[in-house]
Design an enzyme around this catalytic site. Structure first.
Site, PDB file in Angstrom:
ATOM      1  N   HIS A   1       5.618  13.829   2.359  1.00 49.81           N
ATOM      2  CA  HIS A   1       5.381  12.722   1.434  1.00 49.81           C
ATOM      3  C   HIS A   1       4.571  11.660   2.172  1.00 49.81           C
ATOM      4  CE1 HIS A   1       6.820   8.519   0.988  1.00 49.81           C
ATOM      5  NE2 HIS A   1       6.310   8.692  -0.201  1.00 49.81           N
TER       6      HIS A   1
ATOM      7  N   HIS B   1      24.796  10.535  -0.750  1.00 50.68           N
ATOM      8  CA  HIS B   1      25.891  11.378  -1.241  1.00 50.68           C
ATOM      9  C   HIS B   1      26.028  12.677  -0.444  1.00 50.68           C
ATOM     10  CE1 HIS B   1      22.447  12.506  -3.917  1.00 50.68           C
ATOM     11  NE2 HIS B   1      22.929  13.710  -3.771  1.00 50.68           N
TER      12      HIS B   1
ATOM     13  N   SER C   1      -0.270   8.001  -3.646  1.00 46.00           N
ATOM     14  CA  SER C   1       1.039   8.602  -3.429  1.00 46.00           C
ATOM     15  C   SER C   1       0.907  10.114  -3.443  1.00 46.00           C
ATOM     16  CB  SER C   1       1.977   8.141  -4.538  1.00 46.00           C
ATOM     17  OG  SER C   1       3.241   8.693  -4.350  1.00 46.00           O
TER      18      SER C   1
ATOM     19  N   HIS D   1       5.261  12.254  14.403  1.00 41.36           N
ATOM     20  CA  HIS D   1       5.638  10.887  14.789  1.00 41.36           C
ATOM     21  C   HIS D   1       4.579  10.254  15.696  1.00 41.36           C
ATOM     22  CE1 HIS D   1       9.767   9.888  13.361  1.00 41.36           C
ATOM     23  NE2 HIS D   1       9.793  11.185  13.110  1.00 41.36           N
TER      24      HIS D   1
END
Lengths: 280, 280
Positions: A116, A180, A102, A150
Site C-alpha cells: 500500500h 481485534h 493512493s 524500510h
C-alpha cells in the site's frame, strides 16, 4: 491586502502543484508496473463527486499483479457535521480540499508482498497538511526485503529530517495494527499525517521523495520474487492473510473512512480490497 | 428489602432462563442443519472472556453448508468508557451481562440464500432488554422464498403484537443497509432491539418464537434449492455478493462492534465472514 492576495495565490498554487505531482507519480508508477507485469494494462475510469471534484481510477489485472489500483482524486466542498468534529481546524471552517494518490497492489504470487502507498495534501479551513506512507504486506516476511523496503524510506526521511524515520516508522507500526487480531498488518514502512512544518516547499519536497522512494523500494522486491513457484498451501495462506487485510481496511483504515465520510466514490475507495480472500 | 430480594432473584432467573433457551435453540438448529447437510458435522470450541464469561462456537463445513457458525455466548463485566456512551443505561451503571445465540450460514450453492439469525438478552445497569432478528441473503432473490421467510416471522410477530411485524421488518430493512453501496444487504426479515415491554415473560416468549420461526423459515428454503446445479458465472456472482456481506459486517454490524468493544472472542465474532469472497 497584498499579503492576503499572496496567501491566496500561494494556496492555489500549492493545491495545483500537489495535484499535478500526484498525477505525475501515478503515471510513473503505472508505467513501471506495466513494465514489470509484461501482460496486464491499466484501465482508466474517471468519476465525479457530488459537491465538488472527482478522481481517476487506474486498475490492472495482470500476470504478476492480480489486482492493483492506483487512484488519484481531488475533491472539495463542505465537511459533514459529524466529520467536522474529527478533523483539525474543521470546527472553525468546514470547507475542505483534498488531493492524493493512493495505491494498493495484491499480487498473484504468495511470495510477492502486497503493498500500500498513499500521499495526500489536505486543506481544511485555514489549515493545510501533507500525509502519506507506505507499508509492505508480505505473506511470508523475508528479512532482506523488509530491510530493503524500510531502507529506501529511511533515505527519503533522512534527506529532510533526521527525526522523521524513527517517528514515521513507529507511526506506521501503530497505525497499521489490527486490534481485534492483535497483529500488525504487515512489516511496516512509514506513515505520517498532519505534516505542516510551516514551510510548504519543504513538506512538499518530502512528500515527493516519499513517492520516489516507493518507486525505488517496491519494484525490485517484486522482480526478485515474482518468478518463484508456490504451493496450494502457500496460496491458501495468502488468501487468509488477505482476509485480515480486508478487515483492516474496512474496520480501521482512515482513508476508507475519509472516503465514506466525504461522499467519495465507493468503487475507488474499495479498490483496495483483495480480488479474492478467505475466512475458511 | 423483600422486593429487592425478589427483583434480584427475578433477574438471576431471567438470565439463566434466557441463556438456557439460547443453548437449546442452538442444539436444535445444529441438529437440523446436520440433517440437511447429510455430510458435515458441527465442531465445538469453547472460549473464555477476560473479565467474565465466555462462549461456545459451533462450526460446520459441509456439502450444502459451505461454512455455518452457530455461536452462543454469555459475557459480563464492566463496559469500556467509550462504549458506555453508546448503550442505554450505561452512563448510570456500566455493569453489563449479555447472552445470545448468533448464526450465519454461507452456502455452497449460489441458489441457496445465505442467512443470519440472532437473539440476545442484555442487561446494562438496571435496564434489561431483548434483541434479535433474521435476514435472508439470496444471491438471486426468489419472490416465493422471500415471502415464505417473511411469512414465518410475521406469524411469530402477530402472535404477540399486531404492530411488531411492520415495525420490525422495516427496522430490518433500515438496519441491514449497506450505505456506501446504497443497497440492502439481502431481502430482509425482522430486526428488533431494546425490547422491554415491562413484561419479561412476554418478551422472552416472543424471542423464543422468533427462534422457532427461524427453524420453520430457513430449512425449507434450503431443501427446496439445494439440489439445483449452478454455473461458474453464478458462483462468481455469489462470491461478489459475499464481498458486500463482509463489508456490511465489518463496517456497520452492531454485533461485530459489540463484540470488539466488549473484548469478545475474535474468532467467534468473525465467524460470520464468508469462507471465500471476491472483489474482482
Amino acid at each position: 491586502m497584498e499579503t492576503l492576495k499572496k496567501q491566496k495565490f500561494g494556496i492555489k498554487t500549492q493545491k495545483q502543484t500537489a495535484a499535478e505531482w500526484f498525477k505525475t507519480l501515478r503515471n510513473n508508477i503505472c508505467a513501471e508496473f506495466e513494465n514489470i507485469d509484461g501482460e496486464g494494462k491499466f484501465e482508466r475510469k474517471t468519476w465525479l463527486r457530488d459537491g465538488g471534484g472527482g478522481g481517476e481510477m487506474s486498475v490492472m489485472r495482470g500476470k504478476v499483479f492480480e489486482k492493483v489500483g492506483v487512484n488519484i482524486s481531488t475533491v472539495y466542498g463542505t465537511l459533514s457535521e459529524q466529520f467536522q468534529k474529527e478533523l483539525p481546524g474543521a470546527d472553525k471552517d468546514p470547507n475542505f480540499w483534498a488531493s492524493g494518490v493512493s495505491l494498493v497492489a495484491h499480487m498473484q504470487s504468495p511470495h510477492v508482498p502486497a503493498v500500500h502507498f498513499n500521499t495526500r495534501f489536505i486543506c481544511v479551513g485555514e489549515k493545510t497538511w501533507f500525509g502519506g506512507g507506505a507499508d509492505l504486506n508480505p505473506m511470508y516476511p523475508v528479512k532482506e526485503d523488509t530491510e530493503f523496503f524500510h531502507g529506501k524510506f529511511k533515505n527519503a526521511c533522512d534527506k529532510h529530517d533526521s527525526a522523521y524515520y524513527e517517528k514515521f516508522s513507529k507511526w506506521c507500526d501503530d497505525y497499521f495494527f489490527n486490534k481485534h487480531r492483535n497483529e500488525t498488518r504487515g512489516v511496516g514502512g512509514i506513515f505520517y499525517d498532519y505534516l505542516d512544518t510551516g514551510n510548504w516547499i519543504f513538506d512538499f519536497a518530502f512528500t515527493q521523495d516519499v513517492g520516489r522512494a516507493f518507486l525505488e523500494a517496491f519494484p525490485p522486491i517484486v522482480r526478485k520474487n515474482m518468478n518463484k513457484t508456490w504451493t496450494e498451501a502457500e496460496r491458501e495462506h495468502q488468501l487468509k492473510k488477505r482476509g485480515h487485510y480486508a478487515e483492516f481496511n474496512l474496520v480501521y483504515d482512515r482513508g476508507t473512512r475519509f472516503g465514506f465520510m466525504t461522499g467519495g466514490n465507493t468503487e475507488a475507495i474499495l479498490m483496495s480490497l483483495p480480488p479474492v480472500a478467505k475466512w475458511p
